[in-house]
Write an enzyme that holds these catalytic residues in place. Sequence first.
Site, PDB file in Angstrom:
ATOM      1  N   SER A  60      16.994   6.889  16.073  1.00 13.37           N
ATOM      2  CA  SER A  60      18.119   7.731  16.482  1.00 13.37           C
ATOM      3  C   SER A  60      18.771   8.358  15.254  1.00 13.37           C
ATOM      4  O   SER A  60      18.141   9.164  14.580  1.00 13.37           O
ATOM      5  CB  SER A  60      19.115   6.927  17.322  1.00 13.37           C
ATOM      6  OG  SER A  60      20.065   7.762  17.933  1.00 13.37           O
TER       7      SER A  60
ATOM      8  N   HIS B 161      21.114   8.884  24.630  1.00 15.43           N
ATOM      9  CA  HIS B 161      19.731   9.295  24.863  1.00 15.43           C
ATOM     10  C   HIS B 161      19.406   9.431  26.350  1.00 15.43           C
ATOM     11  O   HIS B 161      18.318   9.088  26.794  1.00 15.43           O
ATOM     12  CB  HIS B 161      18.757   8.353  24.146  1.00 15.43           C
ATOM     13  CG  HIS B 161      18.930   8.405  22.657  1.00 15.43           C
ATOM     14  ND1 HIS B 161      18.586   9.524  21.915  1.00 15.43           N
ATOM     15  CD2 HIS B 161      19.468   7.519  21.788  1.00 15.43           C
ATOM     16  CE1 HIS B 161      18.896   9.299  20.647  1.00 15.43           C
ATOM     17  NE2 HIS B 161      19.432   8.102  20.545  1.00 15.43           N
TER      18      HIS B 161
END
Length: 311
Positions: free
Chosen positions: A90, A200
């Site tokens: 990420s 996400h």
Amino acid sequence: MKRAFLFPGQGAQVVGMGKDIYEKYDEAKRIYEEASNISGIDIKKLCFEGPEEELNKTENTQIAILTTSLAILEVLKSKGIEADIATGLSLGEYGALIYSGMISFKDGIKLIQKRGYYMGNLLPNETYAMAAVIGLDSEKIEEVCKEISKEDKFIVIANYNCSVQTVISGEEEAIEEAMEKLKEVGAKRVLRLNTSGPFHTIKLEKAKETYEKELETVNFQVSDKVKVIKNIDGTYYHVNDNIKEILANHIISPVRFDKAIKLMEEEQVEEYVEIGPGRTLTGFVKKENKEANTYNINSLETLEKYLEMYK
């Protein structure tokens, strides 16, 4: 020898991270100071003193972890230690992008500051949760999520970390239901995570759209020296990629670190070096390959132990 640098994501933060390295190495000190000047945040104070409640806010966590990772990276670079491949989890992908030269240090710090703020503040009003599922094939997890989704509840996979760990995200009620069902179909453990944002997933569409405007102000350049693996699909960045679109979609798309591990295995990486707080990513690598040579550099002790190998 083929080496990969791995940069950690949110959740790895701890008050005091980087302090001992900052105190010994001028290279690290310079990174903290430059990042603080660019962002207008006292990142050193945030990392070294907290408080934990402030450090754990998404708008602070992302820039704090990235700065700590880059400070350690700068020491490694000063000792001539480089990597052929770089990736991250990420926000950690930004460490890889900066290392490769695809984004400048200044732009990377500015972007991660905005990204953290939007992801932490541009959230829907509903209550969300996340959970880690251990020891169950991701296809079975997808089936359970689809089954619960038929009840008009939102739940999806947010992170494919490795073959034996997957993270689900969704409405709190849906996560609670999934935790029970996943145990029934064979999960070894299902652990509720200490995070509330539907990261996400499509629920961050507003954050993504706002972040796109920030990305338009930045120039990107694909490196030919360091290969960077994308979270979005576990493949390398290429010259023809629309990097701005990829990084915007990254916010609403699941992280495919499982595919990144497979790609690094195919490339016959001999040494995996996780740079920054925690030891999560090398843990994922070890789950797939117990024989992998992994190193975590998250303190002065671990840094100097690693450097000793290359004197």
